[in-house]
Scaffold this motif. Structure first.
Motif, PDB file in Angstrom:
ATOM      1  N   GLY A 285     -74.082  29.470  17.626  1.00 27.32           N
ATOM      2  CA  GLY A 285     -75.378  29.150  18.191  1.00 27.32           C
ATOM      3  C   GLY A 285     -75.665  27.688  17.897  1.00 27.32           C
ATOM      4  N   ALA A 286     -76.725  27.166  18.466  1.00 27.02           N
ATOM      5  CA  ALA A 286     -77.053  25.761  18.229  1.00 27.02           C
ATOM      6  C   ALA A 286     -78.521  25.504  18.514  1.00 27.02           C
ATOM      7  N   SER A 287     -79.101  24.651  17.716  1.00 23.79           N
ATOM      8  CA  SER A 287     -80.454  24.163  17.997  1.00 23.79           C
ATOM      9  C   SER A 287     -80.417  22.704  18.418  1.00 23.79           C
ATOM     10  N   ARG A 288     -79.216  22.100  18.390  1.00 22.94           N
ATOM     11  CA  ARG A 288     -79.002  20.735  18.861  1.00 22.94           C
ATOM     12  C   ARG A 288     -77.639  20.662  19.535  1.00 22.94           C
ATOM     13  N   PRO A 289     -77.483  19.892  20.600  1.00 24.96           N
ATOM     14  CA  PRO A 289     -76.188  19.787  21.281  1.00 24.96           C
ATOM     15  C   PRO A 289     -75.055  19.348  20.364  1.00 24.96           C
ATOM     16  N   GLU A 290     -75.360  18.502  19.370  1.00 23.32           N
ATOM     17  CA  GLU A 290     -74.308  18.016  18.470  1.00 23.32           C
ATOM     18  C   GLU A 290     -73.668  19.157  17.683  1.00 23.32           C
ATOM     19  N   GLN A 291     -74.438  20.198  17.400  1.00 21.92           N
ATOM     20  CA  GLN A 291     -73.878  21.331  16.662  1.00 21.92           C
ATOM     21  C   GLN A 291     -72.804  22.036  17.481  1.00 21.92           C
ATOM     22  N   VAL A 292     -72.986  22.099  18.785  1.00 22.26           N
ATOM     23  CA  VAL A 292     -71.963  22.683  19.654  1.00 22.26           C
ATOM     24  C   VAL A 292     -70.689  21.866  19.556  1.00 22.26           C
ATOM     25  N   GLU A 293     -70.833  20.553  19.668  1.00 17.95           N
ATOM     26  CA  GLU A 293     -69.679  19.659  19.636  1.00 17.95           C
ATOM     27  C   GLU A 293     -68.926  19.783  18.314  1.00 17.95           C
ATOM     28  N   ASP A 294     -69.660  19.966  17.219  1.00 12.73           N
ATOM     29  CA  ASP A 294     -69.016  20.118  15.912  1.00 12.73           C
ATOM     30  C   ASP A 294     -68.203  21.408  15.850  1.00 12.73           C
ATOM     31  N   ASN A 295     -68.803  22.508  16.274  1.00 15.53           N
ATOM     32  CA  ASN A 295     -68.157  23.809  16.114  1.00 15.53           C
ATOM     33  C   ASN A 295     -66.942  24.000  17.016  1.00 15.53           C
ATOM     34  N   VAL A 296     -66.965  23.416  18.209  1.00 22.15           N
ATOM     35  CA  VAL A 296     -65.837  23.651  19.115  1.00 22.15           C
ATOM     36  C   VAL A 296     -64.558  22.990  18.616  1.00 22.15           C
ATOM     37  N   ARG A 297     -64.686  22.062  17.701  1.00 23.70           N
ATOM     38  CA  ARG A 297     -63.482  21.416  17.170  1.00 23.70           C
ATOM     39  C   ARG A 297     -62.633  22.385  16.345  1.00 23.70           C
ATOM     40  N   ALA A 298     -63.195  23.554  16.032  1.00 24.62           N
ATOM     41  CA  ALA A 298     -62.414  24.569  15.309  1.00 24.62           C
ATOM     42  C   ALA A 298     -61.420  25.269  16.220  1.00 24.62           C
ATOM     43  N   SER A 299     -61.604  25.165  17.537  1.00 27.22           N
ATOM     44  CA  SER A 299     -60.702  25.832  18.467  1.00 27.22           C
ATOM     45  C   SER A 299     -59.295  25.263  18.348  1.00 27.22           C
ATOM     46  N   GLY A 300     -58.333  26.165  18.217  1.00 27.35           N
ATOM     47  CA  GLY A 300     -56.939  25.744  18.132  1.00 27.35           C
ATOM     48  C   GLY A 300     -56.462  25.338  16.754  1.00 27.35           C
ATOM     49  N   VAL A 301     -57.360  25.305  15.773  1.00 31.47           N
ATOM     50  CA  VAL A 301     -56.972  24.923  14.414  1.00 31.47           C
ATOM     51  C   VAL A 301     -56.201  26.072  13.760  1.00 31.47           C
ATOM     52  N   GLU A 302     -55.074  25.768  13.165  1.00 32.76           N
ATOM     53  CA  GLU A 302     -54.306  26.768  12.428  1.00 32.76           C
ATOM     54  C   GLU A 302     -54.372  26.447  10.938  1.00 32.76           C
ATOM     55  N   LEU A 303     -54.798  27.431  10.157  1.00 35.89           N
ATOM     56  CA  LEU A 303     -54.909  27.247   8.714  1.00 35.89           C
ATOM     57  C   LEU A 303     -53.667  27.828   8.042  1.00 35.89           C
ATOM     58  N   PRO A 304     -52.949  27.031   7.253  1.00 34.92           N
ATOM     59  CA  PRO A 304     -51.760  27.534   6.564  1.00 34.92           C
ATOM     60  C   PRO A 304     -52.110  28.667   5.601  1.00 34.92           C
ATOM     61  N   ALA A 305     -51.119  29.507   5.311  1.00 34.48           N
ATOM     62  CA  ALA A 305     -51.336  30.650   4.414  1.00 34.48           C
ATOM     63  C   ALA A 305     -51.862  30.210   3.059  1.00 34.48           C
ATOM     64  N   GLU A 306     -51.387  29.055   2.578  1.00 35.44           N
ATOM     65  CA  GLU A 306     -51.845  28.596   1.261  1.00 35.44           C
ATOM     66  C   GLU A 306     -53.319  28.205   1.279  1.00 35.44           C
ATOM     67  N   VAL A 307     -53.802  27.725   2.430  1.00 37.61           N
ATOM     68  CA  VAL A 307     -55.222  27.396   2.548  1.00 37.61           C
ATOM     69  C   VAL A 307     -56.051  28.681   2.555  1.00 37.61           C
ATOM     70  N   MET A 308     -55.595  29.689   3.276  1.00 34.46           N
ATOM     71  CA  MET A 308     -56.305  30.965   3.309  1.00 34.46           C
ATOM     72  C   MET A 308     -56.389  31.564   1.905  1.00 34.46           C
ATOM     73  N   ALA A 309     -55.302  31.471   1.153  1.00 35.49           N
ATOM     74  CA  ALA A 309     -55.287  31.998  -0.215  1.00 35.49           C
ATOM     75  C   ALA A 309     -56.224  31.192  -1.112  1.00 35.49           C
ATOM     76  N   ARG A 310     -56.248  29.890  -0.899  1.00 31.08           N
ATOM     77  CA  ARG A 310     -57.126  29.039  -1.714  1.00 31.08           C
ATOM     78  C   ARG A 310     -58.594  29.368  -1.458  1.00 31.08           C
ATOM     79  N   ILE A 311     -58.931  29.634  -0.215  1.00 34.18           N
ATOM     80  CA  ILE A 311     -60.303  30.019   0.119  1.00 34.18           C
ATOM     81  C   ILE A 311     -60.683  31.311  -0.606  1.00 34.18           C
ATOM     82  N   ASP A 312     -59.767  32.272  -0.615  1.00 38.71           N
ATOM     83  CA  ASP A 312     -60.016  33.525  -1.333  1.00 38.71           C
ATOM     84  C   ASP A 312     -60.255  33.278  -2.815  1.00 38.71           C
ATOM     85  N   ASP A 313     -59.481  32.386  -3.391  1.00 42.77           N
ATOM     86  CA  ASP A 313     -59.631  32.078  -4.816  1.00 42.77           C
ATOM     87  C   ASP A 313     -60.987  31.433  -5.104  1.00 42.77           C
TER      88      ASP A 313
END
Length: 337
Positions: free
Chosen positions: A286-314
């Motif tokens: 969702g967004a209350s400002r257009p810039e928030q949309v632009e920020d969030n769409v940059r997550a599209s196509g991003v691949e997080l390595p397994a070690e990053v996923m594990a680090r987030i869990d930790d």
């Protein structure tokens, strides 16, 4: 630009970032700002838009319909939902009865200025209506050409299985589930996701940034940012309350170095995280400002390595909620009025 994924085992492709207008259009932001946010989503390559008749008591659908007017309909995927009370909130103005579904779809189409929606979703499970009645009504909506596909929101694995069986018998496609899902709220992983994967449904997840908590803007021991969801008396503050814990907020701050090392904002990291689940077709933003949309769409196509996923869990540790019983526990036990 935003990438696209199949929704369930259907042939329908949706943008993996879906623009939703819960708690914003018709309530938090003025209509002209809402329109600019929708246009920012379109400019970023988002083709899928999610709303519900209950949002701002039907006003959100009207705002979205107006914002999308003039865009070629075949280039868009429009989703809406039915269940919660709307209008005068009479005895039949909520739930998933045949009467409410058949009346609600017509109202939604009128407000959205379209002849059909791509996805019509049961916004919760109705304990007061036989599931057979509900699914027959949805089947008739599909056969009338008013919806192409059917989905559900915040149903348990057992409810999804029962609904899917009836849909199959009726010759319609139940292809999606719309649950809450984020790094902090993982209650769908144990039961809903495996069941959905087996049956050919996928998830369109809401609150991937946990109502804004995973942006890192809420800091332990500090005043709430002015104008933030946590200060919104129209509903936002209630929804985010469960995350307003200093220990949890401290753990979230521990994600900042992870995001920095990847060259992502914390919001982008959070959205990218939910998209790593292969049963997730899309993340709702969702967004209350257009810039928030632009920020969030940059997550599209991003691949997080397994070690990053594990680090987030930790980093998050036991701050993560995983209990699958929370879906049923948070569901209405009787039809709201």
């Amino acid at each position: 630009m935003v990438e696209h994924r199949h929704l369930g085992n259907s042939g329908l492709k949706i943008s993996e970032i879906v623009y939703g207008n819960w708690l914003t259009h018709g309530s938090q932001v003025e209509n002209d700002v809402a329109t600019r946010c929708v246009h920012a989503a379109l400019d970023a390559g988002i083709t899928s838009f999610d709303t519900a008749d209950v949002y701002a008591n039907t006003v959100a659908e009207s705002v979205l319909g107006e914002a999308l007017e003039g865009r070629p309909r075949h280039e868009l995927e429009i989703f809406t939902k039915v269940y919660w009370p709307t209008g005068s909130k009479g005895p039949n103005d909520s739930g998933l009865s045949r009467k409410h579904i058949m009346e609600s779809i017509d109202g939604s189409l009128r407000r959205l200025r379209t002849d059909y929606v791509d996805l019509y979703q049961a916004h919760r499970y109705d304990t007061e209506t036989p599931l057979e009645e509900t699914m027959q009504a949805f089947a008739d909506v599909v056969r009338q050409g008013k919806a192409l596909y059917i989905g559900v929101s915040e149903w348990t694995a057992e409810q999804i299985r029962a609904g899917h069986a009836l849909a199959r018998d009726l010759g319609i496609q139940l292809i999606s589930s719309q649950p809450q899902y984020s790094m902090l709220w993982r209650v769908i992983e144990e039961e809903v996701v495996p069941t959905s994967r087996e049956l050919g449904l996928s998830q369109i997840v809401f609150s991937p940034i946990a109502q804004g908590v995973l942006t890192g803007k809420y800091r332990p021991g500090e005043p709430l940012p002015e104008g933030s969801r946590a200060t919104d008396t129209k509903g936002g503050a209630t929804m985010i309350k469960r995350f307003m814990d200093d220990d949890l907020l401290e753990r979230v701050q521990g994600l900042r170095p992870v995001a920095d090392e990847l060259g992502l904002t914390m919001a982008e990291l959070a959205v990218a995280w939910v998209l790593q689940n292969d049963n997730v077709a899309a993340a709702l933003i969702g967004a209350s400002r257009p810039e928030q949309v632009e920020d969030n769409v940059r997550a599209s196509g991003v691949e997080l390595p397994a070690e990053v996923m594990a680090r987030i869990d930790d980093v998050l540790g036991d701050a993560v909620v995983r209990d699958p019983a929370m879906t049923a526990r948070n569901a209405p036990q009787q039809r709201p009025s």
